[in-house]
Write a protein that holds these residues in place. Structure first.
Motif, short mmCIF file in Angstrom:
data_model
loop_
_atom_site.label_atom_id
_atom_site.label_comp_id
_atom_site.label_asym_id
_atom_site.label_seq_id
_atom_site.Cartn_x
_atom_site.Cartn_y
_atom_site.Cartn_z
N UNK A 15 -15.87 -61.97 98.01
CA UNK A 15 -16.37 -63.32 98.22
C UNK A 15 -15.94 -63.91 99.56
N UNK A 16 -14.70 -63.65 99.95
CA UNK A 16 -14.20 -64.18 101.23
C UNK A 16 -14.93 -63.53 102.40
N UNK A 17 -15.13 -62.21 102.34
CA UNK A 17 -15.84 -61.51 103.41
C UNK A 17 -17.28 -62.00 103.51
N UNK A 18 -17.96 -62.14 102.38
CA UNK A 18 -19.34 -62.63 102.40
C UNK A 18 -19.41 -64.08 102.87
N UNK A 19 -18.46 -64.91 102.47
CA UNK A 19 -18.43 -66.30 102.93
C UNK A 19 -18.22 -66.38 104.44
N UNK A 20 -17.33 -65.55 104.97
CA UNK A 20 -17.10 -65.54 106.42
C UNK A 20 -18.34 -65.09 107.17
N UNK A 21 -19.01 -64.05 106.67
CA UNK A 21 -20.23 -63.58 107.33
C UNK A 21 -21.33 -64.64 107.29
N UNK A 22 -21.49 -65.29 106.15
CA UNK A 22 -22.51 -66.36 106.03
C UNK A 22 -22.17 -67.55 106.92
N UNK A 23 -20.90 -67.91 107.00
CA UNK A 23 -20.50 -69.02 107.86
C UNK A 23 -20.76 -68.68 109.32
#
Length: 175
Positions: A15-23
């Motif tokens: 979730x953190x990796x996907x959130x960082x990529x989306x941000x």
């Protein structure tokens, strides 16, 4: 009751990796809409990806890393973890936490006369106890500890009765 551990660490990391990529994508998109210089230029990324070939080492390494990461996440989701609540016998759906199960067995082993300290490890079908004694001779101490642990297991009444293995170590050497 067989409660398995939650898979919170792999889920949180994903979730953190996907959130960082989306941000990052959202920030670059907003910068492009406002006409500012984006952190990552689309032309640079597209040109770099266009120049890559399937036979390049970088492509193979990135593909291997992606496959390995995917397999690790799939295995974390599919394989069962160690039970956090051990099932007990009886009509009710009851269980004992792994920590309390281990601590009550350790207390039973430490209560035996002559035992100065005890450690207990739980495996799927085995309880391993290591006791330290101040006695010079350890004759009969392993059997006494095994009996104390077996008596406590009778009181707990687990659904799967583990085998008990005891190792005794003397703090003093025999002269």
């Amino acid at each position: 009751m067989k409660r398995r551990p939650r898979r919170s660490i792999p889920a949180t990391l994903t979730g953190i990796v996907l959130l960082a990529a989306c941000a990052l994508v959202a920030v670059v998109a907003v910068q492009m809409l406002l006409g500012e210089t984006p952190w990552i230029r689309y032309d640079t990324v597209a040109g770099t990806l266009h120049d890559l070939r399937w036979s390049d080492v970088a492509t193979a390494v990135m593909g291997g890393v992606a496959v390995l990461l995917g397999l690790v996440l799939v295995m974390a989701a599919v394989l069962p973890g160690r039970l956090t609540v051990l099932p007990l016998q009886g009509d009710l759906d009851s269980g004992a936490s792994r920590r309390s199960y281990r601590s009550t067995l350790r207390a039973a082993a430490a209560a035996v006369d002559g035992v100065s300290s005890a450690t207990v490890k739980l495996k799927s079908r085995k309880v391993s106890a290591k006791v330290i004694t101040g006695r010079a001779t350890t004759d009969g101490l392993a059997e006494a500890v095994r009996g104390a642990i077996a008596h406590r297991l009778d009181q707990i009444d687990p659904a799967i009765r583990p085998t008990v293995k005891v190792k005794v170590r003397s703090a003093r050497s025999v002269s």
